[in-house]
Design a protein around this motif. Structure first.
Motif, PDB file in Angstrom:
ATOM      1  N   TRP A   1       0.822  -1.184   0.000  1.00 38.35           N
ATOM      2  CA  TRP A   1       0.000   0.000   0.000  1.00 38.35           C
ATOM      3  C   TRP A   1       0.868   1.250   0.000  1.00 38.35           C
ATOM      4  CZ3 TRP A   1       0.687   3.324   4.036  1.00 38.35           C
ATOM      5  CH2 TRP A   1       1.288   2.810   5.165  1.00 38.35           C
ATOM      6  N   THR A   2       0.312   2.284  -0.579  1.00 45.00           N
ATOM      7  CA  THR A   2       0.917   3.616  -0.478  1.00 45.00           C
ATOM      8  C   THR A   2      -0.194   4.559  -0.082  1.00 45.00           C
ATOM      9  OG1 THR A   2       0.525   4.068  -2.805  1.00 45.00           O
ATOM     10  CG2 THR A   2       2.687   3.183  -2.216  1.00 45.00           C
ATOM     11  N   TRP A   3       0.180   5.574   0.603  1.00 46.75           N
ATOM     12  CA  TRP A   3      -0.797   6.533   1.064  1.00 46.75           C
ATOM     13  C   TRP A   3      -0.213   7.903   0.882  1.00 46.75           C
ATOM     14  CZ3 TRP A   3      -1.180   9.906   5.411  1.00 46.75           C
ATOM     15  CH2 TRP A   3      -2.456  10.377   5.659  1.00 46.75           C
ATOM     16  N   LYS A   4      -0.870   8.735   0.108  1.00 47.21           N
ATOM     17  CA  LYS A   4      -0.405  10.081  -0.136  1.00 47.21           C
ATOM     18  C   LYS A   4      -1.153  11.005   0.801  1.00 47.21           C
ATOM     19  CE  LYS A   4       1.776  13.343  -2.206  1.00 47.21           C
ATOM     20  NZ  LYS A   4       3.029  13.702  -1.691  1.00 47.21           N
ATOM     21  N   ALA A   5      -0.403  11.741   1.572  1.00 47.46           N
ATOM     22  CA  ALA A   5      -1.020  12.661   2.518  1.00 47.46           C
ATOM     23  C   ALA A   5      -1.686  13.807   1.767  1.00 47.46           C
ATOM     24  CB  ALA A   5       0.026  13.205   3.480  1.00 47.46           C
ATOM     25  N   ASP A   6      -2.835  14.199   2.230  1.00 47.54           N
ATOM     26  CA  ASP A   6      -3.527  15.348   1.672  1.00 47.54           C
ATOM     27  C   ASP A   6      -3.235  16.542   2.564  1.00 47.54           C
ATOM     28  OD1 ASP A   6      -5.216  17.169   0.540  1.00 47.54           O
ATOM     29  OD2 ASP A   6      -7.065  16.038   0.905  1.00 47.54           O
ATOM     30  N   ALA A   7      -2.737  17.606   1.971  1.00 47.81           N
ATOM     31  CA  ALA A   7      -2.347  18.787   2.742  1.00 47.81           C
ATOM     32  C   ALA A   7      -3.542  19.388   3.480  1.00 47.81           C
ATOM     33  CB  ALA A   7      -1.716  19.824   1.823  1.00 47.81           C
ATOM     34  N   ARG A   8      -4.762  19.149   2.977  1.00 41.62           N
ATOM     35  CA  ARG A   8      -5.942  19.735   3.614  1.00 41.62           C
ATOM     36  C   ARG A   8      -6.533  18.837   4.680  1.00 41.62           C
ATOM     37  NH1 ARG A   8      -8.818  20.099  -1.850  1.00 41.62           N
ATOM     38  NH2 ARG A   8      -7.686  18.172  -1.839  1.00 41.62           N
TER      39      ARG A   8
ATOM     40  N   TYR B   1      12.972  21.972   6.266  1.00 41.06           N
ATOM     41  CA  TYR B   1      13.454  20.984   5.293  1.00 41.06           C
ATOM     42  C   TYR B   1      12.362  19.960   4.989  1.00 41.06           C
ATOM     43  CZ  TYR B   1      16.065  17.118   3.270  1.00 41.06           C
ATOM     44  OH  TYR B   1      16.490  16.116   2.449  1.00 41.06           O
ATOM     45  N   THR B   2      11.717  19.476   6.033  1.00 36.51           N
ATOM     46  CA  THR B   2      10.668  18.475   5.860  1.00 36.51           C
ATOM     47  C   THR B   2       9.488  19.047   5.086  1.00 36.51           C
ATOM     48  OG1 THR B   2      11.320  17.367   7.891  1.00 36.51           O
ATOM     49  CG2 THR B   2       9.097  16.912   7.087  1.00 36.51           C
ATOM     50  N   LEU B   3       9.062  20.245   5.443  1.00 39.94           N
ATOM     51  CA  LEU B   3       7.936  20.854   4.748  1.00 39.94           C
ATOM     52  C   LEU B   3       8.263  21.116   3.277  1.00 39.94           C
ATOM     53  CD1 LEU B   3       6.747  23.353   7.499  1.00 39.94           C
ATOM     54  CD2 LEU B   3       5.609  21.244   6.773  1.00 39.94           C
ATOM     55  N   LEU B   4       9.468  21.570   3.004  1.00 38.40           N
ATOM     56  CA  LEU B   4       9.861  21.845   1.619  1.00 38.40           C
ATOM     57  C   LEU B   4      10.087  20.562   0.831  1.00 38.40           C
ATOM     58  CD1 LEU B   4      12.274  24.875   2.148  1.00 38.40           C
ATOM     59  CD2 LEU B   4       9.968  24.907   1.188  1.00 38.40           C
ATOM     60  N   SER B   5      10.645  19.531   1.476  1.00 34.63           N
ATOM     61  CA  SER B   5      10.915  18.285   0.750  1.00 34.63           C
ATOM     62  C   SER B   5       9.624  17.599   0.323  1.00 34.63           C
ATOM     63  CB  SER B   5      11.771  17.340   1.583  1.00 34.63           C
ATOM     64  OG  SER B   5      11.056  16.864   2.705  1.00 34.63           O
ATOM     65  N   ASN B   6       8.547  17.855   1.033  1.00 36.63           N
ATOM     66  CA  ASN B   6       7.255  17.287   0.671  1.00 36.63           C
ATOM     67  C   ASN B   6       6.695  17.944  -0.593  1.00 36.63           C
ATOM     68  OD1 ASN B   6       5.109  15.488   1.101  1.00 36.63           O
ATOM     69  ND2 ASN B   6       3.923  17.050   2.147  1.00 36.63           N
TER      70      ASN B   6
ATOM     71  N   VAL C   1       8.917  10.974   3.270  1.00 33.60           N
ATOM     72  CA  VAL C   1       8.071  12.161   3.417  1.00 33.60           C
ATOM     73  C   VAL C   1       7.020  12.285   2.308  1.00 33.60           C
ATOM     74  CG1 VAL C   1       8.082  14.690   3.425  1.00 33.60           C
ATOM     75  CG2 VAL C   1       9.653  13.447   4.890  1.00 33.60           C
ATOM     76  N   PRO C   2       7.369  12.093   1.041  1.00 35.45           N
ATOM     77  CA  PRO C   2       6.316  12.185   0.025  1.00 35.45           C
ATOM     78  C   PRO C   2       5.251  11.089   0.152  1.00 35.45           C
ATOM     79  CG  PRO C   2       8.462  12.376  -1.017  1.00 35.45           C
ATOM     80  CD  PRO C   2       8.696  11.972   0.403  1.00 35.45           C
ATOM     81  N   VAL C   3       5.613   9.958   0.733  1.00 35.97           N
ATOM     82  CA  VAL C   3       4.656   8.854   0.869  1.00 35.97           C
ATOM     83  C   VAL C   3       3.668   9.119   1.998  1.00 35.97           C
ATOM     84  CG1 VAL C   3       4.419   6.403   1.417  1.00 35.97           C
ATOM     85  CG2 VAL C   3       6.259   7.171  -0.091  1.00 35.97           C
ATOM     86  N   VAL C   4       4.162   9.534   3.169  1.00 38.71           N
ATOM     87  CA  VAL C   4       3.286   9.695   4.329  1.00 38.71           C
ATOM     88  C   VAL C   4       2.927  11.143   4.625  1.00 38.71           C
ATOM     89  CG1 VAL C   4       4.111   7.565   5.386  1.00 38.71           C
ATOM     90  CG2 VAL C   4       5.151   9.740   6.040  1.00 38.71           C
ATOM     91  N   GLY C   5       3.619  12.090   4.017  1.00 41.01           N
ATOM     92  CA  GLY C   5       3.353  13.502   4.280  1.00 41.01           C
ATOM     93  C   GLY C   5       4.247  14.041   5.377  1.00 41.01           C
ATOM     94  N   SER C   6       4.526  15.322   5.301  1.00 42.76           N
ATOM     95  CA  SER C   6       5.468  15.931   6.239  1.00 42.76           C
ATOM     96  C   SER C   6       4.935  15.961   7.667  1.00 42.76           C
ATOM     97  CB  SER C   6       5.839  17.348   5.781  1.00 42.76           C
ATOM     98  OG  SER C   6       4.680  18.122   5.567  1.00 42.76           O
TER      99      SER C   6
ATOM    100  N   ILE D   1       6.388  13.333  13.365  1.00 43.39           N
ATOM    101  CA  ILE D   1       6.214  12.709  14.683  1.00 43.39           C
ATOM    102  C   ILE D   1       7.336  11.727  14.981  1.00 43.39           C
ATOM    103  CG2 ILE D   1       4.737  10.804  13.940  1.00 43.39           C
ATOM    104  CD1 ILE D   1       4.228  12.816  17.130  1.00 43.39           C
ATOM    105  N   PHE D   2       7.912  11.128  13.937  1.00 42.81           N
ATOM    106  CA  PHE D   2       8.976  10.155  14.149  1.00 42.81           C
ATOM    107  C   PHE D   2      10.261  10.801  14.667  1.00 42.81           C
ATOM    108  CE2 PHE D   2       6.153   7.742  11.456  1.00 42.81           C
ATOM    109  CZ  PHE D   2       6.193   6.498  12.050  1.00 42.81           C
ATOM    110  N   LEU D   3      10.406  12.108  14.503  1.00 38.75           N
ATOM    111  CA  LEU D   3      11.587  12.792  15.040  1.00 38.75           C
ATOM    112  C   LEU D   3      11.663  12.664  16.554  1.00 38.75           C
ATOM    113  CD1 LEU D   3      11.687  16.010  12.849  1.00 38.75           C
ATOM    114  CD2 LEU D   3      13.152  14.000  12.691  1.00 38.75           C
ATOM    115  N   ASN D   4      10.510  12.508  17.206  1.00 39.78           N
ATOM    116  CA  ASN D   4      10.506  12.348  18.660  1.00 39.78           C
ATOM    117  C   ASN D   4      11.218  11.076  19.100  1.00 39.78           C
ATOM    118  OD1 ASN D   4       9.102  14.740  19.060  1.00 39.78           O
ATOM    119  ND2 ASN D   4       7.143  13.722  18.801  1.00 39.78           N
TER     120      ASN D   4
END
Length: 190
Positions: free
Chosen positions: A2-9, A61-66, A128-133, A138-141
């Motif tokens: 499966w792949t899941w593309k995050a929706d920014a909205r 970086y994360t927001l821009l890489s997405n 990041v492109p797969v799950v969204g920024s 959250i994984f940074l924690n």
């Protein structure tokens, strides 16, 4: 698969917000050795301020890489590493680097170059492109948890609040991902 593309909205669910708050409390428990009020202390050192700058820059970086479209993760990683090398070169020259490498120094530099530098950027740019920024952040924690585990393996001590904090971080990340996994399974079934 499966792949899941995050929706920014997409609005975060209650479990996601709760998981984020819980994992941040766990991070604070680990970092403050259980004394949460240390966060409000004014006696931060220069290293603390640098780490704050790291977190802010990594967020951007994360927001821009997405938002990068059409550039494969390996390309984004190569460009990032190349630009980083160019930007770091003046600091390297100014540092009066000692070129006498021992085998341990050589191994350490190679390890740092391959795994935490290039490897982590590559996997981050793939994820990041797969799950969204927002979800990836959250994984940074978990960095504090893995740092504590490695610290133990290297012979350093750990206290009860750091153990509790690590468990709280993992629980918070679990709560945040629980909704993500459920959505992915539901999307796959439909």
């Amino acid at each position: 698969m499966w792949t899941w593309k995050a929706d920014a909205r997409e609005r975060p669910h209650t479990a996601t917000i709760l998981g984020l708050i819980i994992s941040l409390i766990g991070v604070l428990l680990v970092l403050t050795h259980g004394d949460l009020f240390r966060v409000f202390a004014i006696d931060y050192n220069v290293g603390d301020l640098f780490m704050l700058m790291v977190i802010i820059s990594w967020t951007f970086y994360t927001l821009l890489s997405n938002r990068i479209k059409g550039l494969p993760p390996i390309g984004a990683t190569a460009v990032t590493v190349a630009l980083s090398l160019l930007l770091m070169l003046p600091f390297f020259i100014y540092s009066n680097f000692n070129w006498s490498f021992t085998p341990a120094t050589t191994f350490g530099i190679l390890y740092l170059a391959l795994f935490p530098s290039v490897g982590s950027l590559l996997f981050w740019n793939i994820g990041v492109p797969v799950v969204g920024s927002g979800h990836a952040g959250i994984f940074l924690n978990l960095i504090t948890v893995f740092t504590a585990i490695i610290s133990i393996l290297l012979g350093n001590g750990i206290n009860l609040f750091q153990i509790i904090g690590g468990i709280v971080v993992i629980f918070g990340v679990y709560l945040t991902n629980k909704k993500f996994v459920q959505k992915s399974v539901n999307d796959e079934m439909n």
